[in-house]
Write a protein that holds these residues in place. Structure first.
Motif, PDB file in Angstrom:
ATOM      1  N   ASN B 129      12.489   1.900 -57.026  1.00 31.04           N
ATOM      2  CA  ASN B 129      13.781   2.337 -57.581  1.00 31.04           C
ATOM      3  C   ASN B 129      13.633   3.806 -57.976  1.00 31.04           C
ATOM      4  O   ASN B 129      13.418   4.131 -59.141  1.00 31.04           O
ATOM      5  CB  ASN B 129      14.164   1.479 -58.797  1.00 31.04           C
ATOM      6  CG  ASN B 129      15.634   1.600 -59.129  1.00 31.04           C
ATOM      7  OD1 ASN B 129      16.472   1.791 -58.261  1.00 31.04           O
ATOM      8  ND2 ASN B 129      15.967   1.498 -60.408  1.00 31.04           N
ATOM      9  N   PRO B 131      13.847   7.399 -59.283  1.00 26.40           N
ATOM     10  CA  PRO B 131      14.733   8.199 -60.134  1.00 26.40           C
ATOM     11  C   PRO B 131      15.270   9.443 -59.431  1.00 26.40           C
ATOM     12  O   PRO B 131      16.397   9.859 -59.683  1.00 26.40           O
ATOM     13  CB  PRO B 131      13.843   8.597 -61.313  1.00 26.40           C
ATOM     14  CG  PRO B 131      12.724   7.627 -61.314  1.00 26.40           C
ATOM     15  CD  PRO B 131      12.520   7.243 -59.887  1.00 26.40           C
ATOM     16  N   LYS B 134      18.214   8.073 -57.499  1.00 24.23           N
ATOM     17  CA  LYS B 134      19.274   7.480 -58.325  1.00 24.23           C
ATOM     18  C   LYS B 134      19.936   8.511 -59.231  1.00 24.23           C
ATOM     19  O   LYS B 134      21.107   8.373 -59.578  1.00 24.23           O
ATOM     20  CB  LYS B 134      18.713   6.312 -59.146  1.00 24.23           C
ATOM     21  CG  LYS B 134      18.113   5.187 -58.285  1.00 24.23           C
ATOM     22  CD  LYS B 134      19.153   4.528 -57.403  1.00 24.23           C
ATOM     23  CE  LYS B 134      18.605   3.490 -56.461  1.00 24.23           C
ATOM     24  NZ  LYS B 134      18.619   2.134 -56.914  1.00 24.23           N
ATOM     25  N   VAL B 165      12.936  14.529 -63.177  1.00 24.70           N
ATOM     26  CA  VAL B 165      12.981  13.091 -63.495  1.00 24.70           C
ATOM     27  C   VAL B 165      11.862  12.306 -62.800  1.00 24.70           C
ATOM     28  O   VAL B 165      11.635  11.146 -63.132  1.00 24.70           O
ATOM     29  CB  VAL B 165      14.355  12.458 -63.151  1.00 24.70           C
ATOM     30  CG1 VAL B 165      15.457  13.097 -63.974  1.00 24.70           C
ATOM     31  CG2 VAL B 165      14.665  12.526 -61.661  1.00 24.70           C
ATOM     32  N   CYS B 166      11.187  12.942 -61.853  1.00 23.41           N
ATOM     33  CA  CYS B 166      10.080  12.261 -61.160  1.00 23.41           C
ATOM     34  C   CYS B 166       8.889  12.151 -62.110  1.00 23.41           C
ATOM     35  O   CYS B 166       8.447  13.154 -62.670  1.00 23.41           O
ATOM     36  CB  CYS B 166       9.671  13.045 -59.908  1.00 23.41           C
ATOM     37  SG  CYS B 166       8.161  12.417 -59.136  1.00 23.41           S
ATOM     38  N   GLY B 250       7.946   0.861 -62.451  1.00 21.82           N
ATOM     39  CA  GLY B 250       8.645  -0.339 -61.993  1.00 21.82           C
ATOM     40  C   GLY B 250       8.197  -0.797 -60.620  1.00 21.82           C
ATOM     41  O   GLY B 250       8.737  -1.756 -60.068  1.00 21.82           O
ATOM     42  N   ASP B 283       8.599   2.041 -66.381  1.00 20.38           N
ATOM     43  CA  ASP B 283       9.785   2.100 -65.522  1.00 20.38           C
ATOM     44  C   ASP B 283      10.819   3.039 -66.144  1.00 20.38           C
ATOM     45  O   ASP B 283      11.429   2.723 -67.167  1.00 20.38           O
ATOM     46  CB  ASP B 283      10.361   0.684 -65.372  1.00 20.38           C
ATOM     47  CG  ASP B 283      11.522   0.633 -64.384  1.00 20.38           C
ATOM     48  OD1 ASP B 283      12.001   1.700 -63.977  1.00 20.38           O
ATOM     49  OD2 ASP B 283      11.937  -0.482 -64.037  1.00 20.38           O
ATOM     50  N   GLN B 284      10.999   4.197 -65.527  1.00 26.93           N
ATOM     51  CA  GLN B 284      11.867   5.235 -66.094  1.00 26.93           C
ATOM     52  C   GLN B 284      13.352   4.855 -66.069  1.00 26.93           C
ATOM     53  O   GLN B 284      14.136   5.354 -66.847  1.00 26.93           O
ATOM     54  CB  GLN B 284      11.672   6.556 -65.337  1.00 26.93           C
ATOM     55  CG  GLN B 284      10.244   7.059 -65.309  1.00 26.93           C
ATOM     56  CD  GLN B 284       9.735   7.485 -66.674  1.00 26.93           C
ATOM     57  OE1 GLN B 284      10.189   8.465 -67.239  1.00 26.93           O
ATOM     58  NE2 GLN B 284       8.797   6.735 -67.223  1.00 26.93           N
ATOM     59  N   MET B 285      13.735   3.983 -65.153  1.00 24.65           N
ATOM     60  CA  MET B 285      15.146   3.603 -65.036  1.00 24.65           C
ATOM     61  C   MET B 285      15.456   2.336 -65.851  1.00 24.65           C
ATOM     62  O   MET B 285      16.610   1.905 -65.906  1.00 24.65           O
ATOM     63  CB  MET B 285      15.506   3.346 -63.562  1.00 24.65           C
ATOM     64  CG  MET B 285      15.385   4.551 -62.647  1.00 24.65           C
ATOM     65  SD  MET B 285      16.546   5.858 -63.039  1.00 24.65           S
ATOM     66  CE  MET B 285      18.097   5.133 -62.551  1.00 24.65           C
ATOM     67  N   ASP B 287      15.501   1.496 -69.149  1.00 25.97           N
ATOM     68  CA  ASP B 287      16.391   1.544 -70.320  1.00 25.97           C
ATOM     69  C   ASP B 287      17.860   1.599 -69.884  1.00 25.97           C
ATOM     70  O   ASP B 287      18.709   0.887 -70.408  1.00 25.97           O
ATOM     71  CB  ASP B 287      16.067   2.768 -71.183  1.00 25.97           C
ATOM     72  CG  ASP B 287      14.736   2.611 -71.897  1.00 25.97           C
ATOM     73  OD1 ASP B 287      14.266   1.461 -72.006  1.00 25.97           O
ATOM     74  OD2 ASP B 287      14.168   3.629 -72.327  1.00 25.97           O
ATOM     75  N   GLY B 288      18.146   2.458 -68.916  1.00 26.79           N
ATOM     76  CA  GLY B 288      19.522   2.580 -68.410  1.00 26.79           C
ATOM     77  C   GLY B 288      19.988   1.271 -67.801  1.00 26.79           C
ATOM     78  O   GLY B 288      21.113   0.824 -68.057  1.00 26.79           O
ATOM     79  N   ASN B 289      19.126   0.654 -67.009  1.00 25.14           N
ATOM     80  CA  ASN B 289      19.537  -0.585 -66.345  1.00 25.14           C
ATOM     81  C   ASN B 289      19.663  -1.760 -67.314  1.00 25.14           C
ATOM     82  O   ASN B 289      20.445  -2.678 -67.064  1.00 25.14           O
ATOM     83  CB  ASN B 289      18.578  -0.909 -65.189  1.00 25.14           C
ATOM     84  CG  ASN B 289      18.792   0.043 -64.021  1.00 25.14           C
ATOM     85  OD1 ASN B 289      19.845   0.669 -63.913  1.00 25.14           O
ATOM     86  ND2 ASN B 289      17.805   0.183 -63.167  1.00 25.14           N
TER      87      ASN B 289
END
Lengths: 156, 323
Positions: B129, B131, B134, B165-166, B250, B283-285, B287-289
């Protein structure tokens, strides 16, 4: 008998929260582009977070949650109660349509961000540009309505 | 008896070995492409001798994709916007650049009391996934159905959000090229971001990426992610080794297997700009997800509040009528 305010949101705290949420959405939305650092805005004390993409991403999501909740509340309240006294004006329909468009494209982009979701790249470009275009048109419309004192609703 | 190996027979043998490795990779690529599964690569750190055949093959295979910037560069407004120019340093191979999408990191570590040098090929991790894809504000970074994350150089404006963001800061910028030159060259954009695209065009044609084909040691294997993960775990169990990339951010589509912990490797490698780390990455995404789930509840809460208010008003009116 209590008189109903002649706007959907009325003059209650919901109106204030709604406007603050919209401001938060617009600010955190524009912060998705790498512009606030470039143009020194993130250098203003207290605004450094505008250049932190994961922070603005979360703020945009949080503001969207509040926006969706309040929108659902106002819509149901209008349909069940206030529709008897007030109706949407022409500019109200325009603004509601623009917000609905922002909501739809926003939801699609949230789905795009989920793990395992791979949307066609052409669709993603369309959604990104449509989301940005719609917010620009909405801001222009909102400012024009404010200057011309156009209300969201009129009395029946 | 002494066996004499001529240069010709050595090259023949090398080519045969490379072809056999490639031949084992091709069916895996084709199989995954057919099924539309995510492709992953396995990098067995023990096998890499640091010959840089993969680095050379990567450059040769992707030379047509490399930037050809126009000089002089547009004047940047404001002045703080950095010019990043690698066009005079195309031969740099000790880090990631717009002209070098793969490089080898070296680590000297202790294995069973013996000082050992390990070589680690580094490039984009191709997150499951990603970042960079996305969160790109224009859709210039794309994820293909086989899991490859790539940046479209025709659309990218070079804002470098993808690099920020990477978790490994992989994409590298070249100023003076791309779409921004046709829009507002001084006011917005700053070139194009470049990184490994896992030879998407070769893979689409049923071939393995150039770095895999060229490796004389068979360091890399490519295949469906679940098979690659199973293979990585089998090797790790066999050698009491460690895996990197299975859980990082992730889950990624580049899986490393090493005989020493990756914390140790991270301490032993040189890191910095263009030289990614080997630290654990959450997993950086996520919290948003997780918040995205709350978006499903938000309209229900709004409707419940409106219905509750109506119910309260009706009760109030009924009470007044009774009195």
């Amino acid at each position: 008998m209590n008189r109903l305010p002649l706007t959907i949101a009325g003059t209650n705290p919901i109106r204030v929260i709604y406007l603050m949420t919209l401001f938060g959405l617009v600010l955190s939305g524009f912060a998705q582009m790498p512009i606030f650092k470039r143009y020194y805005i993130a250098d203003i004390p207290g605004l450094g977070w505008l250049a932190q993409f994961y922070v603005t991403h979360l703020i945009h999501y949080l503001a969207a949650i509040i926006f969706i909740g309040i929108s659902a509340y106002l819509l149901v309240d209008y349909l069940m109660v206030r529709r008897k006294q007030i109706r949407l004006s022409g500019s109200g329909y325009l603004r509601a349509g623009l917000l609905a468009g922002l909501l739809m494209t926003g939801i699609m982009l949230v789905i795009r961000n989920l793990n395992g979701v791979i949307l066609p790249s052409g669709l993603i470009i369309f959604l990104d540009l449509a989301h940005l275009g719609l917010v620009m048109v909405f801001l222009f419309t909102a400012v024009t309505c404010l200057m011309l004192k156009k209300r969201w609703t009129t009395t029946r | 008896m002494q066996t004499k190996i001529s240069r010709r027979s050595f090259l023949k043998g090398g080519v045969a070995a490379a072809c056999s490795v490639a031949a084992t990779s091709v069916p895996a690529v084709a199989k995954t492409t057919e099924k539309g599964q995510q492709l992953a690569t396995l990098i067995d750190v023990r096998k890499c001798v640091g010959c840089e055949a993969c680095v050379e093959a990567c450059q040769e295979s992707n030379v047509a994709k490399f930037p050809q910037p126009q000089k002089p560069f547009p004047k940047m407004i404001p002045n703080r916007v950095p010019v990043e120019d690698w066009s005079d340093k195309k031969d740099v191979t000790h880090r990631l650049t717009p002209y070098n999408w793969l490089f080898i990191q070296h680590a000297t570590v202790d294995i069973n009391g013996e000082e050992t040098e390990l070589n680690i090929p580094r490039r984009c991790m191709h997150c499951s996934n990603p970042p960079c894809v996305k969160l790109c504000p224009w859709g210039a970074a794309k994820q293909m159905s086989n899991g490859t994350a790539r940046i479209d150089s025709d659309i990218c404006l070079g804002g470098s959000k993808c690099r920020q963001v990477c978790p490994w800061k992989i994409p590298q910028r070249q100023t003076g090229t791309g779409l921004y030159l046709d829009l507002l060259p001084s006011m917005a954009g700053n070139g194009v971001m470049y990184k490994c695209d896992r030879c998407y065009n070769r893979v689409a044609a049923g071939h393995a990426p150039a770095c895999i084909d060229a490796c004389p040691e068979g360091v890399q294997t490519i295949g469906p992610r679940n098979e690659i993960i199973a293979k990585a775990n089998a090797i790790a169990n066999e050698i009491n080794g460690y895996i990197y990339g299975e859980q990082e951010n992730g889950g990624t589509n580049t899986i490393y297997v090493s005989p020493v912990p990756f914390e140790e490797l991270d301490n032993a490698i040189e890191t910095g700009q263009g030289r990614p780390h080997l630290k654990a990455v959450s997993d950086q995404m996520a919290d948003g997800n997780n918040l995205a789930a709350a978006m499903l509840i938000a309209p229900l809460a709004g409707v419940a509040a409106a219905v509750g208010k109506l119910y309260k008003n009706v009760k109030k009116t009924e009470g007044k009528e009774i009195n």
